[in-house]
Design a protein around this motif. Structure first.
Motif, PDB file in Angstrom:
ATOM      1  N   ASP A  95       5.897   5.779  -4.337  1.00 58.83           N
ATOM      2  CA  ASP A  95       5.580   4.837  -3.257  1.00 58.83           C
ATOM      3  C   ASP A  95       4.669   5.417  -2.186  1.00 58.83           C
ATOM      4  O   ASP A  95       4.784   5.080  -1.007  1.00 58.83           O
ATOM      5  CB  ASP A  95       6.877   4.313  -2.615  1.00 58.83           C
ATOM      6  N   PHE A  98       0.912   2.864  -4.055  1.00 56.21           N
ATOM      7  CA  PHE A  98       1.197   1.714  -4.904  1.00 56.21           C
ATOM      8  C   PHE A  98      -0.067   0.928  -5.236  1.00 56.21           C
ATOM      9  O   PHE A  98      -0.301   0.572  -6.407  1.00 56.21           O
ATOM     10  CB  PHE A  98       2.218   0.795  -4.236  1.00 56.21           C
ATOM     11  N   HIS A 130       6.115  -4.873  -3.135  1.00 56.29           N
ATOM     12  CA  HIS A 130       6.211  -3.467  -2.730  1.00 56.29           C
ATOM     13  C   HIS A 130       6.453  -3.356  -1.228  1.00 56.29           C
ATOM     14  O   HIS A 130       7.306  -2.564  -0.784  1.00 56.29           O
ATOM     15  CB  HIS A 130       4.928  -2.743  -3.120  1.00 56.29           C
ATOM     16  N   HIS A 136       8.050  -0.681  -6.920  1.00 52.76           N
ATOM     17  CA  HIS A 136       7.881   0.756  -6.685  1.00 52.76           C
ATOM     18  C   HIS A 136       6.848   1.331  -7.653  1.00 52.76           C
ATOM     19  O   HIS A 136       6.718   0.869  -8.795  1.00 52.76           O
ATOM     20  CB  HIS A 136       9.214   1.481  -6.858  1.00 52.76           C
ATOM     21  N   ALA A 230      11.182   1.843   0.605  1.00 49.66           N
ATOM     22  CA  ALA A 230      10.386   2.841  -0.110  1.00 49.66           C
ATOM     23  C   ALA A 230      11.274   3.911  -0.729  1.00 49.66           C
ATOM     24  O   ALA A 230      12.294   4.305  -0.160  1.00 49.66           O
ATOM     25  CB  ALA A 230       9.381   3.482   0.839  1.00 49.66           C
TER      26      ALA A 230
END
Length: 256
Positions: A95, A98, A130, A136, A230
């Motif tokens: 992350d 992304f 995300h 992720h 995250a």
């Protein structure tokens, strides 16, 4: 031909039809229409369903039979590849890139496939997911250069893989192996890979009958998992050399 259910964009929380009602030809086509809102996507994945757009058609939703999966303690890397990992300086994070990962997946050439299903609307939708903490990316770096990655959706203790790429040979294998290593350590036993291809099978993917997949995935998706957010800190930074040694049978890794 069996009439397919049409999903209304105005009702993203509407239930999907049972996956067992999907067509045999084309394999797994279940419904058309709807949208790519977060509520719809979460509803779809909890139902074992995923979107796979096709140019010239309304949005298409799929639940194929059989379903291709990885058991997270059984990703297979060749002995030669593992020996190379021992000398590798690559690292894996989560992350931190992304949008770069999904863009690279969209641009990656696919043998026997014209174009990509990761169209701009899909990129926008999964980037939104995300930002909400549901989607992720696992990223493989050589220094600061992104050399491979994978992205997908996490719900409960189930990870639904969407796509992966390699900018350098082996990048996607490392991303998959690192993701599986972490998932196994967290007690997440299954990683959805949707439909089989020779590359996935060579890495240890297995086919599950749809009914068995739907039952297992529903149970895992309903299990207590992580709050949306995250994974950067939770995943940590993994040295690729750590992947050179396979997990001993039955080993449960501590969560980082």
């Amino acid at each position: 031909m069996k009439r397919l259910p049409f999903l209304l964009p105005s009702d993203p929380e509407a239930p999907f039809p049972p996956g067992e009602r999907a067509l045999n030809e084309p394999d797994g086509l279940l419904a058309v229409g709807g949208d790519l809102s977060p509520a719809r996507l979460l509803n779809a994945y909890r139902s074992g369903v995923f979107p796979w757009p096709s140019e010239g058609y309304p949005l298409l939703w799929w639940c194929p039979d059989p379903r291709t999966v990885f058991h997270t303690d059984a990703v297979r890397l060749s002995s030669k590849f593992r020996r190379g990992l021992r000398r590798s300086a690559w690292t894996v994070r989560a992350d931190t890139a992304f949008e770069a990962v999904i863009a690279a997946c969209a641009a990656a050439p696919r043998p026997g496939q014209d174009g990509t299903w990761i169209v701009p609307a899909m990129i926008e939708a999964y980037t939104r997911m995300h930002r909400l903490g549901h989607a992720h990316s696992i990223e493989v770096f050589d220094g600061e250069a992104l050399v491979g990655g994978i992205y997908g959706i996490a719900i409960g203790r189930m990870f639904y893989g969407e796509s992966m790429f390699s900018a350098v040979s082996g990048g996607s294998k490392v991303a998959l192996a690192a993701l599986a290593r972490r998932l196994h350590g967290w007690g997440w036993p299954l990683l959805d890979a949707q439909v089989e291809n020779p590359h996935l099978l060579s890495l240890g993917a297995r086919s599950l009958p749809r009914a068995r997949f739907l039952a297992q995935a529903a149970e895992l998706a309903a299990a207590p998992g992580f709050a949306p957010g995250a994974w950067t800190g939770r995943f940590g930074e993994l040295a690729v050399a750590e992947l050179a040694d396979p997990l001993p049978p039955g080993l449960e890794l501590p969560a980082p």
